[in-house]
Each structure stands twice: as C-alpha cells, then as structure tokens.
Scaffold this motif. Structure first.
Motif, PDB file in Angstrom:
ATOM      1  N   ARG A 147     -32.570 -27.928 -43.503  1.00  0.00           N
ATOM      2  CA  ARG A 147     -33.671 -28.043 -44.459  1.00  0.00           C
ATOM      3  C   ARG A 147     -34.049 -26.674 -45.022  1.00  0.00           C
ATOM      4  N   ALA A 148     -34.088 -25.662 -44.135  1.00  0.00           N
ATOM      5  CA  ALA A 148     -34.464 -24.311 -44.570  1.00  0.00           C
ATOM      6  C   ALA A 148     -33.472 -23.761 -45.588  1.00  0.00           C
ATOM      7  N   LEU A 149     -32.185 -23.974 -45.357  1.00  0.00           N
ATOM      8  CA  LEU A 149     -31.165 -23.462 -46.276  1.00  0.00           C
ATOM      9  C   LEU A 149     -31.115 -24.274 -47.569  1.00  0.00           C
ATOM     10  N   THR A 150     -31.325 -25.569 -47.458  1.00  0.00           N
ATOM     11  CA  THR A 150     -31.343 -26.421 -48.652  1.00  0.00           C
ATOM     12  C   THR A 150     -32.484 -26.018 -49.579  1.00  0.00           C
ATOM     13  N   MET A 151     -33.632 -25.679 -48.985  1.00  0.00           N
ATOM     14  CA  MET A 151     -34.781 -25.267 -49.783  1.00  0.00           C
ATOM     15  C   MET A 151     -34.521 -23.938 -50.495  1.00  0.00           C
ATOM     16  N   ARG A 152     -33.545 -23.169 -50.021  1.00  0.00           N
ATOM     17  CA  ARG A 152     -33.161 -21.917 -50.685  1.00  0.00           C
ATOM     18  C   ARG A 152     -32.191 -22.163 -51.833  1.00  0.00           C
ATOM     19  N   GLY A 153     -31.751 -23.417 -52.000  1.00  0.00           N
ATOM     20  CA  GLY A 153     -30.850 -23.751 -53.086  1.00  0.00           C
ATOM     21  C   GLY A 153     -29.417 -24.020 -52.672  1.00  0.00           C
ATOM     22  N   TYR A 154     -29.096 -23.810 -51.389  1.00  0.00           N
ATOM     23  CA  TYR A 154     -27.729 -23.994 -50.923  1.00  0.00           C
ATOM     24  C   TYR A 154     -27.355 -25.479 -50.813  1.00  0.00           C
ATOM     25  N   ASP A 155     -26.062 -25.737 -50.942  1.00  0.00           N
ATOM     26  CA  ASP A 155     -25.525 -27.076 -50.724  1.00  0.00           C
ATOM     27  C   ASP A 155     -25.061 -27.117 -49.273  1.00  0.00           C
ATOM     28  N   VAL A 156     -25.817 -27.782 -48.417  1.00  0.00           N
ATOM     29  CA  VAL A 156     -25.551 -27.747 -46.983  1.00  0.00           C
ATOM     30  C   VAL A 156     -24.854 -29.025 -46.512  1.00  0.00           C
ATOM     31  N   LYS A 157     -23.703 -28.857 -45.890  1.00  0.00           N
ATOM     32  CA  LYS A 157     -22.994 -29.944 -45.247  1.00  0.00           C
ATOM     33  C   LYS A 157     -23.177 -29.782 -43.740  1.00  0.00           C
ATOM     34  N   GLU A 158     -23.295 -30.877 -43.024  1.00  0.00           N
ATOM     35  CA  GLU A 158     -23.595 -30.795 -41.595  1.00  0.00           C
ATOM     36  C   GLU A 158     -22.492 -31.397 -40.734  1.00  0.00           C
ATOM     37  N   ALA A 159     -22.369 -30.855 -39.528  1.00  0.00           N
ATOM     38  CA  ALA A 159     -21.436 -31.393 -38.537  1.00  0.00           C
ATOM     39  C   ALA A 159     -22.060 -31.210 -37.159  1.00  0.00           C
ATOM     40  N   ALA A 160     -21.911 -32.210 -36.315  1.00  0.00           N
ATOM     41  CA  ALA A 160     -22.513 -32.168 -34.981  1.00  0.00           C
ATOM     42  C   ALA A 160     -21.558 -31.619 -33.924  1.00  0.00           C
ATOM     43  N   SER A 161     -20.330 -31.309 -34.313  1.00  0.00           N
ATOM     44  CA  SER A 161     -19.362 -30.763 -33.365  1.00  0.00           C
ATOM     45  C   SER A 161     -18.259 -30.040 -34.134  1.00  0.00           C
ATOM     46  N   GLY A 162     -17.447 -29.292 -33.390  1.00  0.00           N
ATOM     47  CA  GLY A 162     -16.335 -28.602 -34.025  1.00  0.00           C
ATOM     48  C   GLY A 162     -15.326 -29.575 -34.602  1.00  0.00           C
ATOM     49  N   VAL A 163     -15.066 -30.658 -33.873  1.00  0.00           N
ATOM     50  CA  VAL A 163     -14.122 -31.670 -34.340  1.00  0.00           C
ATOM     51  C   VAL A 163     -14.605 -32.282 -35.651  1.00  0.00           C
ATOM     52  N   GLU A 164     -15.902 -32.610 -35.702  1.00  0.00           N
ATOM     53  CA  GLU A 164     -16.463 -33.176 -36.927  1.00  0.00           C
ATOM     54  C   GLU A 164     -16.434 -32.156 -38.057  1.00  0.00           C
ATOM     55  N   ALA A 165     -16.628 -30.887 -37.745  1.00  0.00           N
ATOM     56  CA  ALA A 165     -16.608 -29.840 -38.765  1.00  0.00           C
ATOM     57  C   ALA A 165     -15.236 -29.755 -39.432  1.00  0.00           C
ATOM     58  N   LEU A 166     -14.171 -29.895 -38.645  1.00  0.00           N
ATOM     59  CA  LEU A 166     -12.822 -29.866 -39.208  1.00  0.00           C
ATOM     60  C   LEU A 166     -12.609 -31.061 -40.140  1.00  0.00           C
ATOM     61  N   GLU A 167     -13.176 -32.205 -39.768  1.00  0.00           N
ATOM     62  CA  GLU A 167     -13.058 -33.400 -40.605  1.00  0.00           C
ATOM     63  C   GLU A 167     -13.803 -33.206 -41.924  1.00  0.00           C
ATOM     64  N   VAL A 168     -15.005 -32.606 -41.836  1.00  0.00           N
ATOM     65  CA  VAL A 168     -15.791 -32.362 -43.046  1.00  0.00           C
ATOM     66  C   VAL A 168     -15.065 -31.385 -43.961  1.00  0.00           C
ATOM     67  N   LEU A 169     -14.489 -30.336 -43.374  1.00  0.00           N
ATOM     68  CA  LEU A 169     -13.761 -29.342 -44.164  1.00  0.00           C
ATOM     69  C   LEU A 169     -12.591 -29.998 -44.904  1.00  0.00           C
ATOM     70  N   GLU A 170     -11.911 -30.907 -44.218  1.00  0.00           N
ATOM     71  CA  GLU A 170     -10.784 -31.599 -44.838  1.00  0.00           C
ATOM     72  C   GLU A 170     -11.267 -32.523 -45.958  1.00  0.00           C
ATOM     73  N   LEU A 197     -32.143 -16.361 -40.545  1.00  0.00           N
ATOM     74  CA  LEU A 197     -30.970 -17.178 -40.837  1.00  0.00           C
ATOM     75  C   LEU A 197     -30.567 -17.019 -42.301  1.00  0.00           C
ATOM     76  N   ALA A 198     -31.555 -17.091 -43.192  1.00  0.00           N
ATOM     77  CA  ALA A 198     -31.282 -16.948 -44.626  1.00  0.00           C
ATOM     78  C   ALA A 198     -30.739 -15.561 -44.942  1.00  0.00           C
ATOM     79  N   VAL A 199     -31.264 -14.532 -44.291  1.00  0.00           N
ATOM     80  CA  VAL A 199     -30.791 -13.165 -44.507  1.00  0.00           C
ATOM     81  C   VAL A 199     -29.343 -13.021 -44.047  1.00  0.00           C
ATOM     82  N   ALA A 200     -29.031 -13.587 -42.882  1.00  0.00           N
ATOM     83  CA  ALA A 200     -27.668 -13.500 -42.355  1.00  0.00           C
ATOM     84  C   ALA A 200     -26.665 -14.176 -43.295  1.00  0.00           C
ATOM     85  N   VAL A 201     -27.040 -15.345 -43.812  1.00  0.00           N
ATOM     86  CA  VAL A 201     -26.153 -16.067 -44.714  1.00  0.00           C
ATOM     87  C   VAL A 201     -25.951 -15.274 -46.005  1.00  0.00           C
ATOM     88  N   LYS A 202     -27.049 -14.792 -46.579  1.00  0.00           N
ATOM     89  CA  LYS A 202     -26.952 -14.049 -47.833  1.00  0.00           C
ATOM     90  C   LYS A 202     -26.129 -12.768 -47.671  1.00  0.00           C
TER      91      LYS A 202
END
Length: 230
Positions: free
Chosen positions: A127-150, A219-224
């Motif tokens: 929510r914090a990153l989305t409010m900064r304007g970013y397009d945030v995709k979520e994953a609850a695990s590393g396995v799910e993250a690989l699926e989202v990336l694909e 978090l926002a500073v680290a991402v930017k």
C-alpha cells in the motif's frame, strides 16, 4: 498469534467499554480484508496494517475481547536504549541518511515485485509503495514470485524480497531470477545482518539491503535509490 519473546518492552494498552467481539471475530481481525462491515463500508485493512507495522518493528499486539463488556489491545514495542558515545557515529550517519531521504522525490512509476510471506506486512508495504505511484505486484513466496515474473514476461524493474521464507529463501530466489534477468535490481529485507547471508552470494553480486525494522519512508528511499543506480 505470535508468542511474546523475552526482552525489554514498552506496553501501550487501549481499552474500550463497547460491545466487544465474539471469539470467532477476534481471532481474525488482523487478517487483510477481513471486515464485519457492509460492502463498501470498510476495506478490512486497518488492523492488518497496524499488525504489519508493529511486527515490522519487532513488536507484538494482542487482543482480549468479551461480548457486551468491551475490548482491550495490548501493544508491546521494543524498549529503545540510547546509544553510548561509541555508537553515536552510526546514529549520526543514520540521521544524515534520513535527512537526505527527506529531500528526495520518492514517487515513481516502476513495476515492483514485492515478495513477503507475512500477509499483513506485505499489505502494509504494498500500500505504501502503491501510494507513491508504483505498480506493485505481490508474491507470498519465492516460488510464487518466479511464477509472477514469468506471467509478466520478466517485465519487472525491481524486486523487494524478504530473506527468510518457506519453500525458497531470498538468495535462492535471486539466483533463479538471474537466469532470465541478469540485470534485475534486487533489494533484500531482513532482520539479520547483511553479512549473515551476503557471504553465501556469488562474488560480485549486486543488491540492496534494508534492515528490519524500517519505516515506510525508509522503504521508499531504498527503492528509489536502487532504481536510480546505473
């Protein structure tokens, strides 16, 4: 609900004399999107965000509610111990970094893949990153993250991932993603010291690191900062 671990804490207790909650409601109030309100009257994110912020700060929150009598929330936050003179240089460096971050434009339009197995923490950070304007995709695990990336055909600008997760840890996830996206920007989030896992990474591997607990601004500073790096 997490068991309180040994340590020095500051207790904040909030009590009301309202209608209270039945047990089946009280045990779910910290779940994202759980609400007893009518459709359109609430998102069910309020208490889940509270839980996420407290957990991210290494704290604990407990609820005790009795129907017809009221509800009490107890929040335990780690007691802050001022640094000794020997550690003041670190404190000053952190303050300087915070001041620099305060002057940054922390908005953006990049696509972020946020990987975090704690639903509440992930909801808060997303929510914090989305409010900064970013397009945030979520994953609850590393396995799910690989699926989202694909699914996104690799079209992700930066990954922000917890280090310790079930099924696949952060470093393993990074190595897997490097097979198809060798240039992908990556930030690790962990309560452990960076050196604890960095030594197991391939030599020359570049990544960002954000130590828990951290604020949403940090978090926002680290991402930017990572996005701005060449």
């Amino acid at each position: 609900m997490r068991r309180l671990v040994d340590g020095d804490y500051v207790l904040v207790e909030v009590t009301d004399t309202g209608s209270g909650m039945p047990a089946e409601v009280a045990e779910r109030i910290f779940e994202p999107f759980f609400t007893t309100k009518e459709i359109g009257k609430g998102t069910g994110l309020g208490l889940s965000m509270v839980y996420g912020i407290i957990k991210q700060s290494n704290g604990f929150i407990y609820v005790d509610s009795t129907p017809g009598e009221g509800t009490s929330f107890r929040i335990f936050l780690p007691r802050f111990v001022p640094a000794e003179a020997a550690g003041q240089s670190t404190e000053m460096a952190a303050a300087a970094a915070g001041a620099a971050g305060a002057k940054m434009d922390l908005s953006g339009t990049a696509t972020i893949l946020l990987v975090e197995d704690e639903d509440n923490v992930r909801a808060v950070n997303s929510r914090a990153l989305t409010m900064r304007g970013y397009d945030v995709k979520e994953a609850a695990s590393g396995v799910e993250a690989l699926e989202v990336l694909e699914e996104l055909d690799g079209k992700v600008d930066i990954v922000v991932s917890d280090v310790v997760m079930p099924e696949m840890d952060g470093p393993t996830l990074l190595r897997e993603m490097r097979k198809t996206r060798p240039d992908l920007k990556f930030i690790f989030v962990s309560g452990y010291a960076e050196e604890a896992f960095a030594k197991n990474m391939p030599e020359g591997e570049k990544f960002g690191f954000l130590a828990k607990p951290f604020s949403l601004r940090e978090l926002a500073v680290a991402v930017k900062t990572m996005l701005n790096e060449g």
